[in-house]
Scaffold this active site. Structure first.
Site: not given
Length: 817
Positions: A53, A56-57, A134
């Site tokens: 994740h 991806e950022h 998040e």
């Protein structure tokens, strides 16, 4: 309706090993790309949860060639497109949709960012804080807690039991070992052998293929990398987790050794399990007032494993009857399994899928075609369905049910009938005159199979919330039938108005409208039996709750409880008798136009083509406190345009486009306020304005407001610093985006309906384009100064009370509303 020709398609493997799926769809006005990388959160080293994740950022931070205002995200946003990414258990998806003119530039940037990410440590440390925000929001989310409970019965070694979101503690950026594993994961999986690119648009296949070949060189070539098989789903469970939400009941099945075709088989099963027609499971459970809805979904799927979740949203009565709900569900599954071949339903399933694709957007088509799922249930999927049904038995439940008393349930079930709106409807034999209250405006193309209808009744709606919910219930089954037939039907309440919108394939719209008007005028007796029962509302994140409340609050309407409301048929008849209505139809051809006019003969109320009214002038600063069940702070600032002139609207539209990327970069990237940071243009009942939104897990409201205000105060300087050539490009791009022939029909119809509510005429779109092209830097500077000084007034919705004396409290809504 003539059957649309099937779009041309092609699947090629480029010289560097990249799999590319190309789909030419002539009806589209935009193009989309969907890149799937076969690597996800379960493929990372166990020492670094959240690494996939995090990576991806990092890609969106830009490359040496394209960064900041020239990066992929800014490029897509500046062209009025949409973009996102998603990290799942075993794959990561990157996708966008833009106007055709911007497609090559966006595709180039996508491949460049995946092939040449910068990943400096300084950028990693900043982005890790966004990821941590998040994580904080996720950890407080009721949905996350519910998912933890769902997976708590799995084998303790299965990766679904582990933490994968990532935070500042699981991602030690400065460590050499972490950096080595981050780059090793990137090199192993982010190469062409692991990637599939799907391109969809109105361009010819040759042009799409040429674009793919041109940009694919930016990607690292490589072979397929093995993804390790997971351990069994069921084994030694880990620590038990308490079930937190009693309004949801789940039958969760752990399925192993599933054959190929199981994904489509589950889609087929879910379609009929959730069907609302009489004789089905959902209809029976609703008749007993046990559930509001049910849905079958695949919670997890990889290799031959799947977690299949049947979720029931319960009524208060249903919360004490889960054993009965379970028995009814298993009884229906046995009934469905006994039909074995499902020939009639297979044909209906094909028609449903074809109709859905006829109205799908470019991005929806790209997502669909990336899976290469056919419309028709394949023979392989039929066999897979038989094997799936063998595993959907009580002994395969992850959370076993206590046995309830035996009941005789046989004989009540029927297979769903054919959807009547998938077949042609009879048209009037002679032309039917247009009603006084409805305007017909042209769509984007004279030969489109899509259309949209907006209807509005002025009924003092804010005083009749109970009747509104009753009418929503009355339309519930028809709404589902409409969705299957390719038509979105939405009944809504805004201010003093009730509104009905039907959009999608135009052929069934007249017949759907006729049926909807009958259900609105005279709801069935069983609907009245449940009148006054307010269903529990879904828990939303704070910023989504503010967005939901914005339309009514911006018009000065604040719902309050109306416990003494008359909820009887006679009260509804009186209300309809006093109602006035108007509407707009966009894209209807002549044949459907007469059929629609014929259906409108059943329209309740009196036609009144002059319902549009000017909004009262706003000034000053108003604050609306919207309590939310969250410890995070959220703020939504709405700044209306000072007038309803098209010239002012044009200037503010361009201003919204210019400030979108800098606002995001400043508050999210530099100030690290949180992950939910956005700005843009909003229209409510014909009123146009700019909206700025922030949700933060750590910053207090006073700080959030201060940062938003500071940014707005800098806008005149930002505008002044724009180079003339860049401003000309932005202006022309905005004007081109509002060219009728370049707009998809549904957003075009929504825009024209807003214009209609503002009192503009049929020449609105051409006038808006002219106004945009005639904008001078001084006009934009004036708009920025008007925004900064609050000339049109400011309305702030926030999760807490006003933080400064200058803000006057708006009318307060009662708790729970």
């Amino acid at each position: 309706m003539p059957h649309p020709s099937l779009p041309a398609a092609e699947h090629v493997v480029l010289d560097n090993g990249l799999h590319v799926r190309l789909h030419h769809e002539p009806r589209l006005k935009r193009a989309a790309a969907f890149m799937r990388v076969a690597a996800g959160s379960h493929d990372v080293p166990a020492a670094w949860p959240g690494l996939a994740h995090f990576l991806e950022h990092l890609f969106f931070l830009g490359t040496e060639r394209h960064s900041g205002d020239h990066g992929l995200m800014a490029f897509v946003q500046n062209h009025g497109g949409q973009i996102n990414a998603s990290t799942r258990e075993r794959c990561t998806d990157y996708f966008f949709e833009v106007p055709v003119s911007a497609f090559a530039g966006a595709l180039e940037r996508l491949c460049d960012m995946l092939g040449h990410p910068r990943m400096t440590q300084a950028e990693q440390l900043r982005e890790r804080e966004v990821l941590h925000a998040e994580f904080v929001a996720w950890s407080r989310d009721p949905e996350a807690r519910h998912q933890q409970w769902l997976t708590s019965a799995l084998d303790a070694e299965h990766p679904l039991r582990a933490f994968h979101a990532g935070n500042r503690y699981s991602l030690p950026v400065p460590r050499d070992s972490f950096q080595q594993d981050l780059r090793s994961f990137y090199r192993r999986f982010y190469q062409t052998g692991q990637m599939t690119l799907c391109l969809v648009g109105p361009q010819p296949l040759e042009q799409l293929r040429a674009m793919a070949e041109k940009v694919a060189g930016a990607l690292r070539p490589g072979d397929t990398a093995e993804q390790l098989a997971p351990p069994p789903l069921v084994g030694t469970p880990g620590e038990a987790v308490e079930r937190a939400d009693s309004s949801r009941f789940n039958l969760l099945f752990a399925c192993e050794n599933l054959p190929r075709g199981a994904t489509q088989a589950l889609e087929f099963l879910g379609t009929w399990l959730g069907a609302s027609q009489h004789g089905g499971l959902l209809a029976e459970l609703r008749r007993r007032q046990l559930v509001q809805s049910l849905e079958l979904s695949t919670f997890y799927s990889f290799a031959d494993q799947a977690l299949i979740n049947i979720e029931f949203k319960l009524t208060p009565a249903g919360e004490t009857a889960t054993a009965l709900i379970s028995q009814l569900c298993f009884d229906w599954l046995e009934f469905f399994q006994a039909h074995d071949d499902w020939q009639g339903l297979r044909e209906e399933f094909r028609l449903l899928n074809e109709r859905r694709l006829q109205v799908a957007s470019a991005l929806e088509l790209a997502r669909h075609h990336s899976d290469e799922t056919p419309c028709e249930l394949s023979r392989q999927a039929v066999q897979a369905l038989r094997e799936v049904l063998e595993q959907l038995r009580p002994e395969h439940l992850l959370h076993p049910m206590e046995a309830g008393p035996e009941r005789d349930l046989a004989g009540r079930w029927r297979l769903p009938p054919r959807n009547r709106f998938l077949r042609p409807s009879r048209r009037p034999d002679h032309p039917v005159a247009d009603p006084q209250g409805l305007a017909y405006w042209h769509g984007a193309s004279a030969h489109s199979h899509e259309a949209a209808l907006h209807l509005r009744w002025r009924v003092n709606a804010s005083r009749h919330q109970g009747l509104f919910r009753t009418l929503q219930d009355s339309l519930r089954k028809l709404t589902e039938e409409a969705r299957q037939a390719g038509v979105q039907m939405v009944f809504s309440s805004l201010g003093d108005d009730w509104q009905l919108k039907l959009s999608g394939v135009q052929a069934p719209i007249p017949a759907l409208l006729e049926q909807a008007l009958e259900l609105l005028a005279i709801p069935a007796p069983e609907v009245w039996h449940q009148a006054g029962q307010e269903p529990p509302s879904a828990t939303l994140t704070p910023i989504k709750e503010l967005l939901k409340r914005l339309p009514d609050h911006s018009l000065g309407y604040f719902h309050s409880r109306t416990s003494d409301e008359d909820l009887r048929p006679l009260a509804l008849q009186k209300l309809w008798g006093a109602a006035r209505w108007d509407g707009l139809a966009v894209g209807m051809d002549d044949g459907e136009r007469s059929a629609l006019n014929n259906a409108l003969r059943k329209m309740p109320g009196t036609a009144s083509p002059h319902l549009a009214q000017p909004h009262p002038a706003h000034s000053g600063r108003s604050w609306s406190h919207v309590p939310c069940q969250s410890s995070e702070h959220a703020l939504l600032l709405f700044c209306p345009v000072p007038s309803q002139s098209i010239a002012d609207e044009a200037a503010w539209r361009l201003l919204a486009q210019l400030c979108q990327t800098p606002f995001y970069q400043r508050l999210r990237g530099e100030l690290q306020l949180g992950y939910a940071v956005f700005s843009g243009l909003r229209q409510v009942a014909g009123r146009t304005g700019l909206v700025f939104g922030v949700q933060s897990p750590h910053a207090p409201l006073a700080d959030i407001l201060g940062h938003v205000q500071t940014f707005i105060e800098t806008l005149p300087t930002l505008v002044e610093a724009c180079k003339p050539a860049a401003l000309d490009t932005q202006r022309e791009e905005l004007a081109n985006r509002h060219e009728r022939s370049q707009m998809d029909l549904l957003p075009l119809a929504d825009l024209l309906w807003q214009a209609c509510q503002a009192g503009h005429g049929a020449d609105y779109l051409a006038a808006l384009q002219r106004a945009v092209r005639e904008l001078r830097p001084s006009d934009l500077q004036q708009a920025a100064q008007q925004l900064a000084s609050g000339t049109g007034g400011w309305l702030c919705l926030a999760t807490g009370p006003a933080v400064e004396p200058a803000w006057l409290p708006a009318q307060r809504s009662l708790p729970g509303r």
